[in-house]
Design a protein around this motif. Sequence first.
Motif, mmCIF file in Angstrom:
data_model
loop_
_atom_site.group_PDB
_atom_site.id
_atom_site.type_symbol
_atom_site.label_atom_id
_atom_site.label_comp_id
_atom_site.label_asym_id
_atom_site.label_seq_id
_atom_site.Cartn_x
_atom_site.Cartn_y
_atom_site.Cartn_z
ATOM 1 N N LEU A 16 0.745 -1.157 0.122
ATOM 2 C CA LEU A 16 0.093 0.126 -0.143
ATOM 3 C C LEU A 16 0.945 1.228 0.020
ATOM 4 C CD1 LEU A 16 -2.793 -0.936 2.720
ATOM 5 C CD2 LEU A 16 -3.035 -0.497 -0.016
ATOM 6 N N ASP A 17 0.424 2.186 -0.630
ATOM 7 C CA ASP A 17 0.897 3.644 -0.595
ATOM 8 C C ASP A 17 2.126 3.661 -0.933
ATOM 9 O OD1 ASP A 17 -1.709 4.642 0.281
ATOM 10 O OD2 ASP A 17 -1.048 3.836 2.494
ATOM 11 N N LYS A 18 2.669 2.954 -2.179
ATOM 12 C CA LYS A 18 4.140 3.156 -2.763
ATOM 13 C C LYS A 18 3.659 2.713 -4.090
ATOM 14 C CE LYS A 18 5.330 -1.550 -0.838
ATOM 15 N NZ LYS A 18 6.372 -2.234 0.030
ATOM 16 N N PRO A 19 4.794 2.811 -5.020
ATOM 17 C CA PRO A 19 4.469 2.317 -6.451
ATOM 18 C C PRO A 19 4.570 1.100 -6.471
ATOM 19 C CG PRO A 19 6.042 4.325 -6.200
ATOM 20 C CD PRO A 19 5.734 4.035 -4.706
ATOM 21 N N PHE A 20 3.463 0.326 -7.210
ATOM 22 C CA PHE A 20 3.451 -1.068 -7.219
ATOM 23 C C PHE A 20 2.812 -1.476 -8.416
ATOM 24 C CE2 PHE A 20 0.363 -4.759 -5.958
ATOM 25 C CZ PHE A 20 1.324 -5.752 -6.005
ATOM 26 N N ASP A 21 3.468 -2.304 -9.247
ATOM 27 C CA ASP A 21 2.719 -3.004 -10.458
ATOM 28 C C ASP A 21 1.881 -4.225 -10.121
ATOM 29 O OD1 ASP A 21 2.163 -4.081 -12.858
ATOM 30 O OD2 ASP A 21 4.247 -3.969 -13.623
ATOM 31 N N LEU A 22 0.615 -3.789 -10.365
ATOM 32 C CA LEU A 22 -0.509 -4.723 -10.019
ATOM 33 C C LEU A 22 -0.648 -6.067 -10.878
ATOM 34 C CD1 LEU A 22 -2.689 -5.035 -7.833
ATOM 35 C CD2 LEU A 22 -4.243 -3.570 -9.271
ATOM 36 N N LYS A 23 0.180 -5.968 -11.869
ATOM 37 C CA LYS A 23 -0.295 -7.115 -12.936
ATOM 38 C C LYS A 23 -0.053 -8.414 -12.615
ATOM 39 C CE LYS A 23 1.458 -8.509 -17.450
ATOM 40 N NZ LYS A 23 2.330 -8.568 -18.696
ATOM 41 N N SER A 24 1.045 -8.758 -11.826
ATOM 42 C CA SER A 24 1.269 -10.141 -11.431
ATOM 43 C C SER A 24 0.347 -10.662 -10.132
ATOM 44 C CB SER A 24 2.744 -10.306 -10.810
ATOM 45 O OG SER A 24 2.987 -9.641 -9.663
ATOM 46 N N THR A 25 -0.053 -9.505 -9.330
ATOM 47 C CA THR A 25 -1.244 -9.737 -8.476
ATOM 48 C C THR A 25 -2.620 -10.217 -9.232
ATOM 49 O OG1 THR A 25 -0.024 -8.481 -7.042
ATOM 50 C CG2 THR A 25 -2.278 -8.944 -6.494
ATOM 51 N N LEU A 26 -2.953 -9.720 -10.140
ATOM 52 C CA LEU A 26 -3.972 -9.715 -10.762
ATOM 53 C C LEU A 26 -3.817 -11.046 -11.647
ATOM 54 C CD1 LEU A 26 -4.341 -6.324 -12.706
ATOM 55 C CD2 LEU A 26 -5.778 -7.128 -10.908
ATOM 56 N N TYR A 27 -2.704 -11.501 -12.125
ATOM 57 C CA TYR A 27 -2.450 -12.728 -12.613
ATOM 58 C C TYR A 27 -2.837 -13.736 -11.789
ATOM 59 C CZ TYR A 27 -0.604 -15.044 -16.744
ATOM 60 O OH TYR A 27 -0.230 -15.958 -17.960
ATOM 61 N N LEU A 28 -2.249 -13.427 -10.677
ATOM 62 C CA LEU A 28 -2.346 -14.660 -9.403
ATOM 63 C C LEU A 28 -3.875 -14.816 -9.297
ATOM 64 C CD1 LEU A 28 -1.240 -16.152 -7.045
ATOM 65 C CD2 LEU A 28 -1.415 -14.122 -5.681
ATOM 66 N N MET A 29 -4.468 -13.966 -9.384
ATOM 67 C CA MET A 29 -5.989 -13.947 -8.668
ATOM 68 C C MET A 29 -6.733 -14.721 -9.888
ATOM 69 S SD MET A 29 -6.581 -10.166 -7.509
ATOM 70 C CE MET A 29 -8.349 -10.003 -7.274
ATOM 71 N N VAL A 30 -6.514 -14.682 -11.137
ATOM 72 C CA VAL A 30 -7.166 -15.300 -12.440
ATOM 73 C C VAL A 30 -6.522 -16.591 -12.348
ATOM 74 C CG1 VAL A 30 -7.516 -15.130 -14.678
ATOM 75 C CG2 VAL A 30 -7.410 -13.069 -13.529
ATOM 76 N N PHE A 31 -5.197 -16.867 -12.277
ATOM 77 C CA PHE A 31 -4.683 -18.161 -12.174
ATOM 78 C C PHE A 31 -5.514 -18.989 -11.140
ATOM 79 C CE2 PHE A 31 -1.579 -21.164 -11.060
ATOM 80 C CZ PHE A 31 -0.782 -21.641 -12.032
ATOM 81 N N ASN A 32 -5.477 -18.599 -9.844
ATOM 82 C CA ASN A 32 -6.096 -19.283 -8.782
ATOM 83 C C ASN A 32 -7.561 -19.925 -9.253
ATOM 84 O OD1 ASN A 32 -4.100 -19.772 -7.085
ATOM 85 N ND2 ASN A 32 -4.126 -17.925 -6.046
ATOM 86 N N VAL A 33 -8.410 -18.983 -9.682
ATOM 87 C CA VAL A 33 -9.639 -19.177 -10.191
ATOM 88 C C VAL A 33 -9.899 -20.318 -10.937
ATOM 89 C CG1 VAL A 33 -10.595 -17.397 -11.593
ATOM 90 C CG2 VAL A 33 -12.230 -18.264 -9.944
ATOM 91 N N ILE A 34 -9.053 -20.070 -12.030
ATOM 92 C CA ILE A 34 -9.008 -21.052 -13.264
ATOM 93 C C ILE A 34 -8.684 -22.640 -12.702
ATOM 94 C CG2 ILE A 34 -8.157 -21.567 -15.475
ATOM 95 C CD1 ILE A 34 -10.151 -19.523 -15.591
ATOM 96 N N CYS A 35 -7.332 -22.347 -11.990
ATOM 97 C CA CYS A 35 -6.789 -23.710 -11.384
ATOM 98 C C CYS A 35 -7.859 -24.382 -10.582
ATOM 99 C CB CYS A 35 -5.543 -23.466 -10.636
ATOM 100 S SG CYS A 35 -4.007 -23.204 -11.702
ATOM 101 N N ASP A 36 -8.772 -23.534 -9.795
ATOM 102 C CA ASP A 36 -9.591 -24.027 -8.740
ATOM 103 C C ASP A 36 -10.659 -24.603 -9.511
ATOM 104 O OD1 ASP A 36 -10.752 -24.704 -6.331
ATOM 105 O OD2 ASP A 36 -10.759 -22.747 -5.479
ATOM 106 N N MET A 37 -11.205 -23.915 -10.571
ATOM 107 C CA MET A 37 -12.354 -24.504 -11.533
ATOM 108 C C MET A 37 -11.949 -25.525 -12.224
ATOM 109 S SD MET A 37 -14.000 -21.164 -13.023
ATOM 110 C CE MET A 37 -15.054 -22.151 -14.122
ATOM 111 N N MET A 38 -10.664 -25.844 -12.678
ATOM 112 C CA MET A 38 -10.148 -26.835 -13.421
ATOM 113 C C MET A 38 -9.645 -28.364 -12.685
ATOM 114 S SD MET A 38 -8.048 -25.101 -16.372
ATOM 115 C CE MET A 38 -6.848 -26.714 -16.687
ATOM 116 N N LEU A 39 -8.954 -27.915 -11.438
ATOM 117 C CA LEU A 39 -8.020 -28.844 -10.865
ATOM 118 C C LEU A 39 -8.335 -28.768 -9.191
ATOM 119 C CD1 LEU A 39 -4.919 -28.051 -12.466
ATOM 120 C CD2 LEU A 39 -6.381 -29.812 -13.237
ATOM 121 N N ASN A 40 -9.483 -27.917 -8.771
ATOM 122 C CA ASN A 40 -9.628 -27.977 -7.316
ATOM 123 C C ASN A 40 -8.485 -27.491 -6.423
ATOM 124 O OD1 ASN A 40 -11.744 -27.856 -5.359
ATOM 125 N ND2 ASN A 40 -11.084 -30.201 -5.018
ATOM 126 N N LYS A 41 -7.703 -26.576 -6.861
ATOM 127 C CA LYS A 41 -6.473 -26.217 -6.045
ATOM 128 C C LYS A 41 -6.155 -24.793 -6.517
ATOM 129 C CE LYS A 41 -3.415 -29.201 -7.519
ATOM 130 N NZ LYS A 41 -2.079 -29.718 -7.831
#
Length: 500
Positions: free
Chosen positions: A163-188
């Motif tokens: 928080l409150d410092k320069p931060f590239d959010l891209k990899s965090t957004l990727y983590l969120m999408v990655f996790n929901v797809i893995c959960d839907m596909m592989l339950n993990k």
Amino acid sequence: MDPITVALVVGLIAVICMYSKNRKRYNLPPGPKGYPFIGNTLEYHAVGRPTWMHFTNLAKQYGDVFQFKLGYGKLEHIIVLNNADTIWKAFVHMDKIDNKPNHWSIDFFTDGSRDIVNGQPHDLVWKLMRSITTTGLRNSLALSDSKVHSATDKGIEVVRRNLDKPFDLKSTLYLMVFNVICDMMLNKQFEADDKEFQDLYRSLEALSELFGNSGVLEDVIPLMRYIPYKIPSTRKVIEHFHHILDFLRKNFCEHVANFNRENLTDITDYLIEARERTRDRDPKLADDFSDRHLVQILNDIFAAGIDSPSQSLNWIMYFLAKYPEVQKKIHAELDEHIGARRLKMADKQQLVYCEAVMYEAMRLSPAAPFSVHSAACDVQLDGFDIPKDSQVWANLYACHQDSRVWDDPESFKPERFIHADGKLVARPKSWLPFGAGRRSCIGENAARQHVFLFYTSLMQKFSIRFPDASPMKTSPLTSDFEDNPFFCRSKPFDLIISER
């Protein structure tokens, strides 16, 4: 005249005659002239801007349907469609332009086109695969609120550490999408610092960059197909691809070993169960629908289900930082209808402005600006001949920039998707970030649901802005695109993220 000279002259005459015959036989669309044997290949590699932007400019010169020739020696005819009416006519109302190009890379990386994205639509196994995958996605999506919540929490945890410092959010957004797809596909799901996640993330990013920037040389120089491991770019593509496929194959085998028809937890289970039901009805068809097909389906869902939604999320964050007045309206709508409680998919009905923002971001920056098909036979379209096996590229970006359809198309205006009565406009015909026809993105519903929930969940808790010195703060959108010919990605940017 010596025999070699005679043979060369005869060969040259034969090539000229064949070329002249083809020119007389087909009424091809207009387009840039190009050079003998290489067509427009040099121009394609030297334009200095993404291909989809270059083609949009060419359409102003040559019309909504034009041709472009690529290759070295054996030229590929590329027929480019640049308006929604023609794209719908070609991909929805006709059934002769829905094959996929027959490229070495497609055949190699899809195990002989055993997937959905590149399989041929007239094949019974392909129709079965698409049908059961659609059902599996729908069943898994109905249970995905909790999966999205868990993936969101992991992303929010990372955000709060920065928080409150320069931060590239891209990899965090990727983590969120990655996790929901893995959960839907592989339950993990995975934590941000999990090594397996980090390695897969690097492989997915590398594949997007390698394919998007240069493609695979073997597709345009056939001789190279016989020495693929001696070409560094192809060797890298193969290594990253096998890394992802090994991950999916390992998890698929675990699902097969532990399969319980009474306890289906993810898409992989639904696919296995659907094949078992098919075996009961039609054993021959089920035998043609192998484990190799199922793994390739998982690869389709994994690759497309992660990359495009994460890029769309990244663009939404870009627009919200660029237009703080839009962000204020989102915050107000969330406060009015949701408050502090956790968002659910059903809330989308009330959050009209939030959804309009997502639609507008996808219009201005579609993650996949092209939809690529090929002609199954000679066919006519808008008065032009399209020869058999010609590639047909739908330029979705051009549709989204069409001033005949969109008022002030280069501006970010979410209100264009809202009726005067405050309701969301029905999906416009010229809004095509997921393509059109039976080749359209099979995961569109899941992608739109997930992107919406992820970004609204973040905006419910945080406000964002560009650092004062960020060049993205004032630069025009066209200068903020990454130099990637095929994928619509933004240049890296930092945000200042604060708790609301």
